[in-house]
Design a protein around this motif. Structure first.
Motif, mmCIF file in Angstrom:
data_model
loop_
_atom_site.group_PDB
_atom_site.id
_atom_site.type_symbol
_atom_site.label_atom_id
_atom_site.label_comp_id
_atom_site.label_asym_id
_atom_site.label_seq_id
_atom_site.Cartn_x
_atom_site.Cartn_y
_atom_site.Cartn_z
ATOM 1 N N THR A 1 -0.212 -1.861 -3.256
ATOM 2 C CA THR A 1 -0.184 -3.158 -2.851
ATOM 3 C C THR A 1 -0.390 -4.191 -3.891
ATOM 4 O OG1 THR A 1 -0.790 -2.275 -0.446
ATOM 5 C CG2 THR A 1 -0.755 -4.748 -1.218
ATOM 6 N N PRO B 1 1.829 -7.346 4.405
ATOM 7 C CA PRO B 1 2.586 -6.690 3.291
ATOM 8 C C PRO B 1 3.817 -6.057 3.590
ATOM 9 C CG PRO B 1 0.297 -6.622 2.913
ATOM 10 C CD PRO B 1 0.534 -7.090 4.304
ATOM 11 N N HIS C 1 6.761 -0.625 -3.649
ATOM 12 C CA HIS C 1 5.471 -0.825 -3.264
ATOM 13 C C HIS C 1 5.317 -1.643 -2.013
ATOM 14 C CE1 HIS C 1 6.443 -4.168 -6.099
ATOM 15 N NE2 HIS C 1 5.461 -5.048 -5.357
ATOM 16 N N LEU C 2 4.062 -2.140 -1.686
ATOM 17 C CA LEU C 2 3.940 -3.121 -0.891
ATOM 18 C C LEU C 2 3.511 -4.709 -1.072
ATOM 19 C CD1 LEU C 2 1.758 -0.882 1.895
ATOM 20 C CD2 LEU C 2 4.182 -1.069 1.661
ATOM 21 N N GLY C 3 3.968 -5.387 -0.624
ATOM 22 C CA GLY C 3 3.852 -6.876 -1.205
ATOM 23 C C GLY C 3 4.124 -7.950 -0.522
#
Length: 243
Positions: A66, A108, A138-140
């Motif tokens: 993240t 996210p 990814h997470l974001g």
């Protein structure tokens, strides 16, 4: 995606996909006459596709990293210092972006991480048919993807069209749903230019130290100056405090 292979398939770690037809070379997509008919709708279509990616439920995803704006700034500034470079424009950009960095999103989402012209498969009549290179997922912040496709380096000379060299901010944001502000996208665009400038320095360093003697690394290293020009332009443009 047709199938994720299981051990009983005897193919190891693999997956099967349907065959797609299209072009991935960014310069052709923004300039060739064959794509003139689909270019006007590509920015909005990119927004729509990103909205679908960002809506993927995160509960069932693998364990992904993240990131947020300040985290990315810190990570790339550390890399920059490790390289021992002295680039006043990059250093000014770090301080400027730090002063206006938006807070993390409340939730996210799945971020592609490299959504740009060059990683998109475009068909002359079907438009956007595929999104490639998912290794940076990814997470974001969803604005990260929206800003990355607007980085000038991915416009392939068509700098007047901020979205991939083929479209405008308004169409991209409308396709995504209109909930993300242009200021937030432009922040991530500027951060994308800064990150790319540091990446170019990394590639040159790998060539200069003999770690990778590919002439491509040296050539990409020279593009740091292009990122610096983009950053000066962005720093001079009006941009309010972000929320």
């Amino acid at each position: 995606m047709v199938r994720v292979c299981a051990p009983r398939d005897g193919l190891g770690e693999a997956y099967v996909m349907r065959r797609l037809e299209g072009e991935t070379l960014g310069r052709r997509i923004v300039r060739d006459e064959a794509f003139a008919g689909v270019r006007p709708g590509l920015a909005r279509r990119c927004g729509e596709v990103l909205a679908r990616i960002h809506a993927v439920p995160t509960a069932g995803l693998p364990d992904l990293a993240t990131s947020d704006a300040r985290g990315e700034l810190a990570r790339y500034e550390e890399i920059y210092h490790q390289l021992g470079a002295q680039r006043p424009i990059l250093e000014a950009a770090f301080r400027w972006l730090e002063s206006i960095a938006p807070p993390p999103p409340e939730r996210p989402v799945l971020v592609h991480g490299d959504f740009r012209n060059g990683n998109l498969m475009i068909h002359p009549t079907g438009g956007l048919v595929g999104v490639l290179d998912w290794e940076l997922a990814h997470l974001g912040d969803p604005a990260e993807d929206l800003g990355w496709i607007c980085v000038n380096s991915w416009r392939f000379g068509e700098w007047r069209k901020p979205v991939g060299g083929f479209g405008d901010y308004a169409d991209l944001l409308a396709g995504h749903g209109g909930e993300i502000s242009l200021d937030r996208v432009r922040f991530w665009q500027a951060l994308g230019s800064l990150k790319w400038g540091v990446m170019c320095l990394m590639m040159y360093s790998s060539f200069a130290t003999g770690q990778d003697r590919s002439i491509e690394r040296a050539m990409i290293g020279r593009r740091t100056s292009e990122a610096e020009i983009d950053l000066v332009t962005l720093m001079e443009a009006p941009m309010g405090m972000l929320s």
